[in-house]
Motif scaffolding. Structure first.
Motif, PDB file in Angstrom:
ATOM      1  N   ILE A 129       0.877  -1.174   0.000  1.00 50.34           N
ATOM      2  CA  ILE A 129       0.000   0.000   0.000  1.00 50.34           C
ATOM      3  C   ILE A 129       0.912   1.220   0.000  1.00 50.34           C
ATOM      4  O   ILE A 129       1.820   1.336   0.829  1.00 50.34           O
ATOM      5  CB  ILE A 129      -0.925   0.026   1.230  1.00 50.34           C
ATOM      6  N   TYR A 130       0.681   2.126  -0.933  1.00 45.71           N
ATOM      7  CA  TYR A 130       1.524   3.307  -1.085  1.00 45.71           C
ATOM      8  C   TYR A 130       0.787   4.563  -0.607  1.00 45.71           C
ATOM      9  O   TYR A 130      -0.424   4.687  -0.781  1.00 45.71           O
ATOM     10  CB  TYR A 130       1.899   3.523  -2.552  1.00 45.71           C
ATOM     11  N   GLY A 131       1.541   5.492  -0.050  1.00 43.08           N
ATOM     12  CA  GLY A 131       0.997   6.807   0.246  1.00 43.08           C
ATOM     13  C   GLY A 131       1.041   7.687  -0.992  1.00 43.08           C
ATOM     14  O   GLY A 131       1.956   7.559  -1.815  1.00 43.08           O
ATOM     15  N   LEU A 132       0.057   8.571  -1.138  1.00 38.48           N
ATOM     16  CA  LEU A 132      -0.038   9.440  -2.310  1.00 38.48           C
ATOM     17  C   LEU A 132      -0.040  10.895  -1.859  1.00 38.48           C
ATOM     18  O   LEU A 132      -0.780  11.271  -0.940  1.00 38.48           O
ATOM     19  CB  LEU A 132      -1.310   9.121  -3.090  1.00 38.48           C
ATOM     20  N   LEU A 133       0.781  11.715  -2.507  1.00 39.04           N
ATOM     21  CA  LEU A 133       0.919  13.120  -2.149  1.00 39.04           C
ATOM     22  C   LEU A 133       0.454  14.014  -3.289  1.00 39.04           C
ATOM     23  O   LEU A 133       0.663  13.694  -4.466  1.00 39.04           O
ATOM     24  CB  LEU A 133       2.382  13.460  -1.836  1.00 39.04           C
ATOM     25  N   GLU A 134      -0.172  15.133  -2.927  1.00 36.29           N
ATOM     26  CA  GLU A 134      -0.496  16.186  -3.887  1.00 36.29           C
ATOM     27  C   GLU A 134       0.004  17.509  -3.341  1.00 36.29           C
ATOM     28  O   GLU A 134      -0.459  17.970  -2.294  1.00 36.29           O
ATOM     29  CB  GLU A 134      -1.999  16.269  -4.152  1.00 36.29           C
ATOM     30  N   LYS A 135       0.986  18.101  -4.008  1.00 35.87           N
ATOM     31  CA  LYS A 135       1.582  19.376  -3.578  1.00 35.87           C
ATOM     32  C   LYS A 135       2.034  19.307  -2.130  1.00 35.87           C
ATOM     33  O   LYS A 135       1.869  20.259  -1.354  1.00 35.87           O
ATOM     34  CB  LYS A 135       0.592  20.525  -3.785  1.00 35.87           C
ATOM     35  N   GLY A 136       2.603  18.177  -1.747  1.00 34.81           N
ATOM     36  CA  GLY A 136       3.162  18.030  -0.410  1.00 34.81           C
ATOM     37  C   GLY A 136       2.177  17.622   0.659  1.00 34.81           C
ATOM     38  O   GLY A 136       2.563  17.437   1.815  1.00 34.81           O
ATOM     39  N   SER A 137       0.898  17.465   0.324  1.00 36.51           N
ATOM     40  CA  SER A 137      -0.122  17.061   1.293  1.00 36.51           C
ATOM     41  C   SER A 137      -0.606  15.649   0.981  1.00 36.51           C
ATOM     42  O   SER A 137      -0.535  15.193  -0.165  1.00 36.51           O
ATOM     43  CB  SER A 137      -1.316  18.019   1.259  1.00 36.51           C
ATOM     44  N   ALA A 138      -1.099  14.956   2.007  1.00 28.34           N
ATOM     45  CA  ALA A 138      -1.628  13.604   1.815  1.00 28.34           C
ATOM     46  C   ALA A 138      -2.877  13.664   0.947  1.00 28.34           C
ATOM     47  O   ALA A 138      -3.790  14.441   1.210  1.00 28.34           O
ATOM     48  CB  ALA A 138      -1.938  12.969   3.159  1.00 28.34           C
ATOM     49  N   ALA A 139      -2.910  12.829  -0.100  1.00 33.60           N
ATOM     50  CA  ALA A 139      -4.047  12.836  -1.027  1.00 33.60           C
ATOM     51  C   ALA A 139      -4.823  11.535  -0.980  1.00 33.60           C
ATOM     52  O   ALA A 139      -5.939  11.471  -1.491  1.00 33.60           O
ATOM     53  CB  ALA A 139      -3.557  13.088  -2.450  1.00 33.60           C
ATOM     54  N   GLY A 140      -4.254  10.493  -0.370  1.00 33.23           N
ATOM     55  CA  GLY A 140      -4.916   9.196  -0.327  1.00 33.23           C
ATOM     56  C   GLY A 140      -3.885   8.082  -0.332  1.00 33.23           C
ATOM     57  O   GLY A 140      -2.717   8.299   0.012  1.00 33.23           O
ATOM     58  N   ILE A 141      -4.305   6.907  -0.741  1.00 36.88           N
ATOM     59  CA  ILE A 141      -3.403   5.764  -0.813  1.00 36.88           C
ATOM     60  C   ILE A 141      -3.545   5.102  -2.186  1.00 36.88           C
ATOM     61  O   ILE A 141      -4.503   5.347  -2.905  1.00 36.88           O
ATOM     62  CB  ILE A 141      -3.683   4.734   0.303  1.00 36.88           C
ATOM     63  N   VAL A 142      -2.563   4.258  -2.532  1.00 35.88           N
ATOM     64  CA  VAL A 142      -2.599   3.506  -3.786  1.00 35.88           C
ATOM     65  C   VAL A 142      -2.589   2.015  -3.451  1.00 35.88           C
ATOM     66  O   VAL A 142      -1.715   1.545  -2.729  1.00 35.88           O
ATOM     67  CB  VAL A 142      -1.405   3.858  -4.696  1.00 35.88           C
ATOM     68  N   VAL A 143      -3.574   1.308  -3.966  1.00 36.24           N
ATOM     69  CA  VAL A 143      -3.702  -0.134  -3.735  1.00 36.24           C
ATOM     70  C   VAL A 143      -3.830  -0.827  -5.092  1.00 36.24           C
ATOM     71  O   VAL A 143      -3.908  -0.177  -6.139  1.00 36.24           O
ATOM     72  CB  VAL A 143      -4.936  -0.454  -2.861  1.00 36.24           C
ATOM     73  N   GLN A 144      -3.857  -2.148  -5.064  1.00 40.14           N
ATOM     74  CA  GLN A 144      -4.017  -2.887  -6.311  1.00 40.14           C
ATOM     75  C   GLN A 144      -5.478  -3.235  -6.557  1.00 40.14           C
ATOM     76  O   GLN A 144      -6.220  -3.556  -5.647  1.00 40.14           O
ATOM     77  CB  GLN A 144      -3.141  -4.144  -6.299  1.00 40.14           C
ATOM     78  N   LYS A 145      -5.858  -3.129  -7.806  1.00 42.23           N
ATOM     79  CA  LYS A 145      -7.196  -3.523  -8.230  1.00 42.23           C
ATOM     80  C   LYS A 145      -7.044  -4.259  -9.553  1.00 42.23           C
ATOM     81  O   LYS A 145      -6.709  -3.657 -10.577  1.00 42.23           O
ATOM     82  CB  LYS A 145      -8.090  -2.292  -8.393  1.00 42.23           C
ATOM     83  N   GLY A 146      -7.259  -5.572  -9.509  1.00 40.62           N
ATOM     84  CA  GLY A 146      -7.040  -6.374 -10.707  1.00 40.62           C
ATOM     85  C   GLY A 146      -5.591  -6.383 -11.133  1.00 40.62           C
ATOM     86  O   GLY A 146      -5.295  -6.508 -12.322  1.00 40.62           O
ATOM     87  N   GLY A 147      -4.679  -6.212 -10.166  1.00 43.85           N
ATOM     88  CA  GLY A 147      -3.256  -6.194 -10.463  1.00 43.85           C
ATOM     89  C   GLY A 147      -2.730  -4.855 -10.920  1.00 43.85           C
ATOM     90  O   GLY A 147      -1.531  -4.710 -11.172  1.00 43.85           O
ATOM     91  N   ASN A 148      -3.590  -3.841 -11.010  1.00 49.03           N
ATOM     92  CA  ASN A 148      -3.186  -2.507 -11.463  1.00 49.03           C
ATOM     93  C   ASN A 148      -3.280  -1.494 -10.316  1.00 49.03           C
ATOM     94  O   ASN A 148      -4.101  -1.652  -9.410  1.00 49.03           O
ATOM     95  CB  ASN A 148      -4.080  -2.051 -12.618  1.00 49.03           C
ATOM     96  N   PRO A 149      -2.431  -0.445 -10.360  1.00 50.23           N
ATOM     97  CA  PRO A 149      -2.450   0.548  -9.277  1.00 50.23           C
ATOM     98  C   PRO A 149      -3.656   1.479  -9.358  1.00 50.23           C
ATOM     99  O   PRO A 149      -3.891   2.107 -10.388  1.00 50.23           O
ATOM    100  CB  PRO A 149      -1.145   1.319  -9.481  1.00 50.23           C
ATOM    101  N   VAL A 229     -14.197  15.583  12.156  1.00 47.27           N
ATOM    102  CA  VAL A 229     -14.416  15.863  10.733  1.00 47.27           C
ATOM    103  C   VAL A 229     -13.362  16.870  10.303  1.00 47.27           C
ATOM    104  O   VAL A 229     -13.135  17.862  10.997  1.00 47.27           O
ATOM    105  CB  VAL A 229     -15.824  16.432  10.487  1.00 47.27           C
ATOM    106  N   ILE A 230     -12.701  16.618   9.166  1.00 44.07           N
ATOM    107  CA  ILE A 230     -11.634  17.521   8.754  1.00 44.07           C
ATOM    108  C   ILE A 230     -11.877  18.081   7.348  1.00 44.07           C
ATOM    109  O   ILE A 230     -12.570  17.479   6.539  1.00 44.07           O
ATOM    110  CB  ILE A 230     -10.243  16.840   8.821  1.00 44.07           C
ATOM    111  N   ARG A 231     -11.299  19.229   7.105  1.00 38.16           N
ATOM    112  CA  ARG A 231     -11.258  19.817   5.768  1.00 38.16           C
ATOM    113  C   ARG A 231      -9.876  19.524   5.203  1.00 38.16           C
ATOM    114  O   ARG A 231      -8.869  20.084   5.642  1.00 38.16           O
ATOM    115  CB  ARG A 231     -11.489  21.328   5.824  1.00 38.16           C
ATOM    116  N   PRO A 232      -9.782  18.615   4.227  1.00 39.57           N
ATOM    117  CA  PRO A 232      -8.457  18.203   3.730  1.00 39.57           C
ATOM    118  C   PRO A 232      -7.787  19.286   2.895  1.00 39.57           C
ATOM    119  O   PRO A 232      -8.463  20.108   2.258  1.00 39.57           O
ATOM    120  CB  PRO A 232      -8.782  16.965   2.875  1.00 39.57           C
TER     121      PRO A 232
END
Length: 248
Positions: A129-149, A229-232
């Protein structure tokens, strides 16, 4: 005789003018309008070209300034990393060398779900499971779906990772609910406040510690725990590129 010719010529011009004057005026007016229109178009094109040139010059200047700042930051961070790794070696601890890589988003995984995005990432390891960044902020995670990211962006119920809240580092877990972003499982005896910043904890091996996630906007007391509750910082709109955390 010459006088008669002159009078005849004047009379002929008057007749021609009365009969064909409108057409002649229309012809000249039409061509005049074409000339004026062409002139204005050329003038506008030249002005836009000049404006674009100066805008590009300013953008180049701004980018050069940012690049200088980044170079200074990189030098400071390199010095800091060297000092940190020297300290780690003294304690027989492995060098710390985080690594991120620029990746491109391809398309939404589902047309009616804007929280799932396919990622173009050639070195994908489906067991991670990979962390995903957008402009230096956390944007979500990357997982596999059908073998693809596939990226699960903030707001997706399965976009889950651990965080700290505020200066007291109150622990919690990020997850989406009804398109909102919540921090759940906060102990009842701890007191997060509206305005507290939420950052990644780094304890789950997905993100580095200290990556900004968002700001607390509401705290809900539940039966066994609290939920914030947060404002991301990273918004739902999908950019073309992200950074994926290859090594934290």
């Amino acid at each position: 005789m010459n006088k008669l010719k002159f009078i005849f010529l004047i009379a002929l011009l008057i007749v021609v003018s009365l009969k064909y004057g409108g057409n002649i005026r229309g012809y000249f007016l039409k061509n005049t309008n074409i000339v004026i229109s062409t002139y204005l178009n050329v003038k506008t094109l030249i002005k836009e070209s000049i404006d674009e040139h100066f805008a590009q010059q300013q953008e180049i200047k701004d980018l050069r300034e940012k690049n200088r700042n980044l170079e200074n930051s990189a030098e400071v961070l390199t010095a800091f990393a060297t000092k940190l790794n020297d300290m780690l070696k003294l304690n027989s601890i492995e060098d710390y060398a985080p690594k991120v890589k620029l990746v491109r988003s391809i398309a939404y995984a589902n047309l009616n779900d804007y929280h799932k995005v396919w990622i173009d990432y050639k070195d994908f390891n489906s067991s991670r499971i990979y962390g995903l960044l957008e402009k230096g902020s956390a944007a979500g995670i990357v997982v596999q779906k059908g073998g693809n990211p596939m990226a699960l962006l903030l707001g997706d119920p399965k976009s889950i990772f651990s965080v700290f809240i505020g200066e007291d580092k109150i622990p919690g877990v990020i997850m989406g609910k009804n398109k909102e972003v919540h921090v759940r499982y906060i102990p009842l005896w701890m007191h997060p406040k509206v305005g507290d910043e939420v950052q990644t904890s780094g304890l789950d091996g997905i993100f580095f510690g200290g990556v900004g996630v968002g700001i607390v906007t509401k705290v809900i007391k539940e039966e066994l725990s609290k939920t914030a509750v947060i404002r991301p910082y990273s918004r739902i709109s999908v950019p073309s590129y992200y950074h994926i955390i290859e090594k934290n």
